[in-house]
Write a protein that holds these residues in place. Sequence first.
Motif, mmCIF file in Angstrom:
data_model
loop_
_atom_site.group_PDB
_atom_site.id
_atom_site.type_symbol
_atom_site.label_atom_id
_atom_site.label_comp_id
_atom_site.label_asym_id
_atom_site.label_seq_id
_atom_site.Cartn_x
_atom_site.Cartn_y
_atom_site.Cartn_z
ATOM 1 N N LEU A 45 11.649 0.498 -11.112
ATOM 2 C CA LEU A 45 10.415 1.107 -11.607
ATOM 3 C C LEU A 45 10.596 2.610 -11.811
ATOM 4 N N ILE A 46 11.251 3.290 -10.874
ATOM 5 C CA ILE A 46 11.481 4.731 -11.012
ATOM 6 C C ILE A 46 12.344 5.023 -12.239
ATOM 7 N N ILE A 47 13.393 4.232 -12.434
ATOM 8 C CA ILE A 47 14.280 4.434 -13.591
ATOM 9 C C ILE A 47 13.503 4.236 -14.890
ATOM 10 N N MET A 48 12.698 3.177 -14.956
ATOM 11 C CA MET A 48 11.951 2.901 -16.179
ATOM 12 C C MET A 48 10.870 3.950 -16.420
ATOM 13 N N LEU A 49 10.250 4.456 -15.354
ATOM 14 C CA LEU A 49 9.249 5.508 -15.508
ATOM 15 C C LEU A 49 9.880 6.791 -16.037
ATOM 16 N N LYS A 50 11.060 7.121 -15.527
ATOM 17 C CA LYS A 50 11.747 8.322 -16.004
ATOM 18 C C LYS A 50 12.091 8.180 -17.486
ATOM 19 N N ALA B 134 0.831 -1.209 0.000
ATOM 20 C CA ALA B 134 0.000 0.000 0.000
ATOM 21 C C ALA B 134 0.864 1.257 0.000
ATOM 22 N N SER B 135 2.028 1.189 0.671
ATOM 23 C CA SER B 135 2.906 2.365 0.746
ATOM 24 C C SER B 135 3.495 2.729 -0.610
ATOM 25 N N ILE B 136 3.810 1.716 -1.414
ATOM 26 C CA ILE B 136 4.333 2.001 -2.760
ATOM 27 C C ILE B 136 3.198 2.057 -3.779
ATOM 28 N N GLY B 137 1.965 1.994 -3.301
ATOM 29 C CA GLY B 137 0.802 2.070 -4.176
ATOM 30 C C GLY B 137 0.754 3.329 -5.026
ATOM 31 N N PRO B 138 1.077 4.530 -4.465
ATOM 32 C CA PRO B 138 1.071 5.733 -5.303
ATOM 33 C C PRO B 138 2.029 5.648 -6.486
ATOM 34 N N LEU B 139 3.198 5.042 -6.269
ATOM 35 C CA LEU B 139 4.148 4.867 -7.370
ATOM 36 C C LEU B 139 3.593 3.909 -8.413
ATOM 37 N N ILE B 140 2.962 2.839 -7.969
ATOM 38 C CA ILE B 140 2.365 1.880 -8.895
ATOM 39 C C ILE B 140 1.208 2.520 -9.658
ATOM 40 N N SER C 91 2.776 -1.237 -19.065
ATOM 41 C CA SER C 91 3.790 -2.230 -19.423
ATOM 42 C C SER C 91 5.084 -2.027 -18.636
ATOM 43 N N VAL C 92 5.352 -0.784 -18.219
ATOM 44 C CA VAL C 92 6.548 -0.499 -17.428
ATOM 45 C C VAL C 92 6.487 -1.228 -16.093
ATOM 46 N N LEU C 93 5.306 -1.289 -15.509
ATOM 47 C CA LEU C 93 5.129 -1.961 -14.219
ATOM 48 C C LEU C 93 5.460 -3.447 -14.332
ATOM 49 N N ILE C 94 4.955 -4.074 -15.384
ATOM 50 C CA ILE C 94 5.229 -5.503 -15.593
ATOM 51 C C ILE C 94 6.706 -5.731 -15.873
ATOM 52 N N ALA C 95 7.289 -4.881 -16.698
ATOM 53 C CA ALA C 95 8.706 -5.023 -17.037
ATOM 54 C C ALA C 95 9.590 -4.848 -15.808
ATOM 55 N N ALA C 96 9.232 -3.912 -14.939
ATOM 56 C CA ALA C 96 10.012 -3.678 -13.723
ATOM 57 C C ALA C 96 9.946 -4.883 -12.793
ATOM 58 N N PHE C 97 8.760 -5.469 -12.664
ATOM 59 C CA PHE C 97 8.625 -6.643 -11.795
ATOM 60 C C PHE C 97 9.396 -7.841 -12.359
ATOM 61 N N VAL C 98 9.256 -8.062 -13.674
ATOM 62 C CA VAL C 98 9.970 -9.182 -14.302
ATOM 63 C C VAL C 98 11.478 -8.981 -14.192
ATOM 64 N N GLY C 99 11.938 -7.761 -14.422
ATOM 65 C CA GLY C 99 13.361 -7.474 -14.310
ATOM 66 C C GLY C 99 13.882 -7.696 -12.900
ATOM 67 N N THR C 100 13.100 -7.279 -11.906
ATOM 68 C CA THR C 100 13.497 -7.485 -10.512
ATOM 69 C C THR C 100 13.538 -8.971 -10.180
ATOM 70 N N ALA C 101 12.525 -9.719 -10.646
ATOM 71 C CA ALA C 101 12.480 -11.156 -10.378
ATOM 72 C C ALA C 101 13.671 -11.875 -11.011
ATOM 73 N N LEU C 102 14.020 -11.485 -12.234
ATOM 74 C CA LEU C 102 15.167 -12.101 -12.909
ATOM 75 C C LEU C 102 16.474 -11.778 -12.187
ATOM 76 N N ALA C 103 16.626 -10.511 -11.792
ATOM 77 C CA ALA C 103 17.833 -10.116 -11.059
ATOM 78 C C ALA C 103 17.928 -10.865 -9.739
ATOM 79 N N PHE C 104 16.790 -10.994 -9.058
ATOM 80 C CA PHE C 104 16.779 -11.696 -7.777
ATOM 81 C C PHE C 104 17.157 -13.165 -7.965
ATOM 82 N N ALA C 105 16.579 -13.797 -8.982
ATOM 83 C CA ALA C 105 16.867 -15.207 -9.227
ATOM 84 C C ALA C 105 18.340 -15.412 -9.599
ATOM 85 N N CYS C 106 18.874 -14.541 -10.435
ATOM 86 C CA CYS C 106 20.267 -14.691 -10.876
ATOM 87 C C CYS C 106 21.246 -14.486 -9.736
#
Length: 247
Positions: A227-232, A101-107, A116-131
Amino acid sequence: MDAFSSFFDSRSRSNWSYDTLKNFRQISPVVQTHLKRVYLTLCCALIASAVGAYLHLLWNIGGYLTTFAGLGTIIWLLSTPPYQEQKRVSLLMTSAAFEGASIGPLIDLAIQIDPSVLIAAFVGTALAFACFSGAAMLARRREYLYLGGLLSSGVSILLWLHFAASIFGGSTALFMIEIYFGLLVFVGYMVVDTQDIIEKAHLGDLDYVKHALTLFTDFVAVFVRILIIMLKNSAEKGEKKKKKRSD
């Protein structure tokens, strides 16, 4: 920077093969079971966080109140004895929902600009975390724990940058430096925290709730910055398209 480059250098010098990817002999079966519980709990926490973000989209509840509520819930969780397992899991899910809820305004902003930026940011984070988590598991025990001191110094630098920006006023350039540097720090924490969890588990610390909380914090910190970087970048592309149309 030499410490971070040594991480990638050691990965490139190692003999990667299919057998290497299956080599978990240095992780005991007990620790492997513990890691499964940690990552399953982490997935549940991410779902709870998504629910919290969705509740913000419905009722606009995200803000300082949910941030402080999340911090209070985390303190409550850490002060609860490990044997009260169900209560601690419930507190973790509650704190994850407050974090969402706290990061809800950013989302919400991301959905308005480009969903699409939101999905890409989540997928990118998940891939980075897994790697990076996978690399930490495959590395020798305690190989990257020495980075913890450097990363702690990095967090201190981030706090001082934020403090200076709030006192003297910040610029866009300083903000982006803080975002990129913070991304580097918390990606490093993915590696260090994973190895730290493995080492603690070998020593008998099987508190999977606390360990899942640690990884959840890393995941959210990286996700927000990506997400902030991709939004910018998306906003800059939109401005360029508008200028071309006006010309």
